[in-house]
Motif scaffolding. Structure first.
Motif, mmCIF file in Angstrom:
data_model
loop_
_atom_site.group_PDB
_atom_site.id
_atom_site.type_symbol
_atom_site.label_atom_id
_atom_site.label_comp_id
_atom_site.label_asym_id
_atom_site.label_seq_id
_atom_site.Cartn_x
_atom_site.Cartn_y
_atom_site.Cartn_z
ATOM 1 N N ILE A 70 0.858 -1.177 0.000
ATOM 2 C CA ILE A 70 0.000 0.000 0.000
ATOM 3 C C ILE A 70 0.901 1.236 0.000
ATOM 4 N N ALA A 71 0.356 2.361 -0.422
ATOM 5 C CA ALA A 71 1.121 3.602 -0.461
ATOM 6 C C ALA A 71 0.570 4.580 0.572
ATOM 7 N N LEU A 72 1.481 5.230 1.280
ATOM 8 C CA LEU A 72 1.136 6.317 2.192
ATOM 9 C C LEU A 72 1.727 7.592 1.604
ATOM 10 N N VAL A 73 0.881 8.568 1.345
ATOM 11 C CA VAL A 73 1.306 9.813 0.717
ATOM 12 C C VAL A 73 1.203 10.937 1.737
ATOM 13 N N VAL A 89 1.288 3.832 10.797
ATOM 14 C CA VAL A 89 0.731 3.137 9.638
ATOM 15 C C VAL A 89 1.554 1.898 9.319
ATOM 16 N N ILE A 90 2.881 2.024 9.335
ATOM 17 C CA ILE A 90 3.751 0.872 9.067
ATOM 18 C C ILE A 90 3.517 -0.237 10.088
ATOM 19 N N GLU A 91 3.410 0.161 11.345
ATOM 20 C CA GLU A 91 3.201 -0.814 12.426
ATOM 21 C C GLU A 91 1.910 -1.596 12.229
ATOM 22 N N ARG A 92 0.817 -0.893 11.944
ATOM 23 C CA ARG A 92 -0.481 -1.555 11.776
ATOM 24 C C ARG A 92 -0.567 -2.322 10.460
ATOM 25 N N PHE A 99 3.221 -4.259 2.999
ATOM 26 C CA PHE A 99 4.403 -3.413 2.936
ATOM 27 C C PHE A 99 3.947 -2.004 2.582
ATOM 28 N N VAL A 100 4.561 -0.985 3.214
ATOM 29 C CA VAL A 100 4.123 0.399 2.996
ATOM 30 C C VAL A 100 5.158 1.154 2.169
ATOM 31 N N ILE A 303 -5.933 6.623 14.036
ATOM 32 C CA ILE A 303 -6.020 7.083 12.647
ATOM 33 C C ILE A 303 -5.499 6.005 11.710
ATOM 34 N N ALA A 304 -4.318 5.455 12.018
ATOM 35 C CA ALA A 304 -3.718 4.427 11.168
ATOM 36 C C ALA A 304 -4.593 3.185 11.105
ATOM 37 N N GLU A 305 -5.073 2.722 12.256
ATOM 38 C CA GLU A 305 -5.875 1.499 12.303
ATOM 39 C C GLU A 305 -7.173 1.653 11.513
#
Length: 353
Positions: A70-73, A89-92, A99-100, A303-305
């Motif tokens: 997945i991508a996080l921008v 986000v990486i942790e969750r 993979f982020v 937020i990440a979860e």
């Protein structure tokens, strides 16, 4: 115990043999399906530990027609809030076998729009964008069908999934704290008096209005970027143009607040004795500066979860599959910038949803 001849790793069949179940049952346990009997699940998990089996995520994702990426921008990873958010986000995501890929836009609308259209060097399963510039029209014109979740202050109704704290309520909480300290001339650094859609600006004006105070545009200053330098410049400009300095100051981010505190100190004003200061974001530096910074702390883990749950629902269906705008909790963290140097921190305020 037989091993995969190519990799030398334990195989699914090894787990099934030790647990005394079928490979289908082992697969159901590993993939988290709920219809496996508790005792059977325990046997399978014990066998997994015994043989040291680790799923081949690449093969699993290939079988599902997914990439496992997945991508996080974000605007800038160097900004403390976004680096902390990326960590959550990486942790969750790791807990889900994802993979982020992290991408920066540099606060540029064109870069955000390119991300929205899936302009990445590899296939991705989902996209989380902390947007600063996107408009509703950008979302209406989107042609890429990659599952999308937006983060940030502004929601977009039924156009996209969106996760944030209630920025209006959070800003109101910050200003109410200054009012409770007895502040009456409260400046806002990062405010645009002409932007009625800015949720942090709305929270500021609501708190003043509820206290019966007149909105003074002379105490409001725009910033050109989210930086300490801009916070310092804007505060210095404010102090030079008002006859009486403010007795309270609310900054739209902690980074801006730290710059504002520097400007106050250089002007001979003490924080919090002369001017009490509240920031927003609870970045790590907020705890280490002197005075430590009172701030609004968003629940970044929540937020990440929730963002990842929304991606999962879009991929497989579920109650979060349709676009929804949801808030997660925040709380006010009271530190020395409003209570005084050496005062015990009060970090146990009840979270606000």
């Amino acid at each position: 115990m037989a091993q995969d001849q190519k990799t030398g790793r334990p195989r699914l069949t090894d787990v099934a043999e030790i647990a005394g179940v079928s490979m289908k049952t082992v697969s159901n346990v590993i993939n988290g399906y709920q219809h496996v009997a508790p005792r059977t699940r325990e046997r399978v998990l014990a066998a997994v530990d015994e043989v040291g089996y680790r799923p081949n995520l690449s093969a699993r994702n290939l079988a599902r027609g997914r990439s496992g990426v997945i991508a996080l921008v974000v605007p800038r990873l160097e900004m403390p809030y976004f680096s902390a958010l990326a960590g959550r986000v990486i942790e969750r995501a790791q807990a889900r076998g994802w993979f982020v890929l992290i991408h920066e836009t540099g606060w540029d609308r064109a870069a955000e729009r390119a991300a929205l259209e899936g302009h990445f060097p590899q296939r991705i399963d989902g996209l989380i964008v902390s947007t600063q510039r996107l408009s509703a029209e950008d979302l209406r014109m989107r042609t890429d069908r990659t599952p999308l979740v937006l983060l940030g202050e502004h929601g977009y109704g039924d156009l996209a999934h969106h996760v944030a704290i209630d920025n209006v309520a959070a800003s109101r909480t910050a200003v109410e704290h200054l009012l409770d300290r007895g502040c009456r001339r409260i400046a806002m650094i990062g405010a645009d008096p002409d932007d009625g859609d800015d949720p942090r600006m709305r929270g500021y004006t609501e708190a003043l209005g509820h206290a019966g105070l007149r909105l003074d545009r002379n105490l409001m200053r725009r910033i050109e970027s989210n930086s300490g330098e801009e916070g310092e410049r804007a505060t210095r400009d404010l102090l030079a143009q008002v006859g009486e300095p403010p007795d309270g100051l609310f900054a739209v981010t902690d980074w801006v607040a730290l710059g504002a505190i520097r400007a106050l100190h250089l002007a001979g004003l003490h924080v919090p004795d002369d001017v009490a200061v509240v920031g927003f974001d609870d970045i790590p530096y907020a705890r280490a500066v002197t005075p430590s910074l009172t701030t609004i702390s968003p629940d970044r883990t929540a937020i990440a979860e929730l963002a990842l749950q929304m991606l999962e629902a879009q991929l497989s269906g579920g109650e979060l599959a349709e676009p929804v705008d949801q808030h997660v909790p925040f709380h006010l963290v009271v530190r020395e910038s409003t209570t005084g140097i050496g005062a015990a921190p009060a970090e146990d305020q009840e979270p606000v949803a």
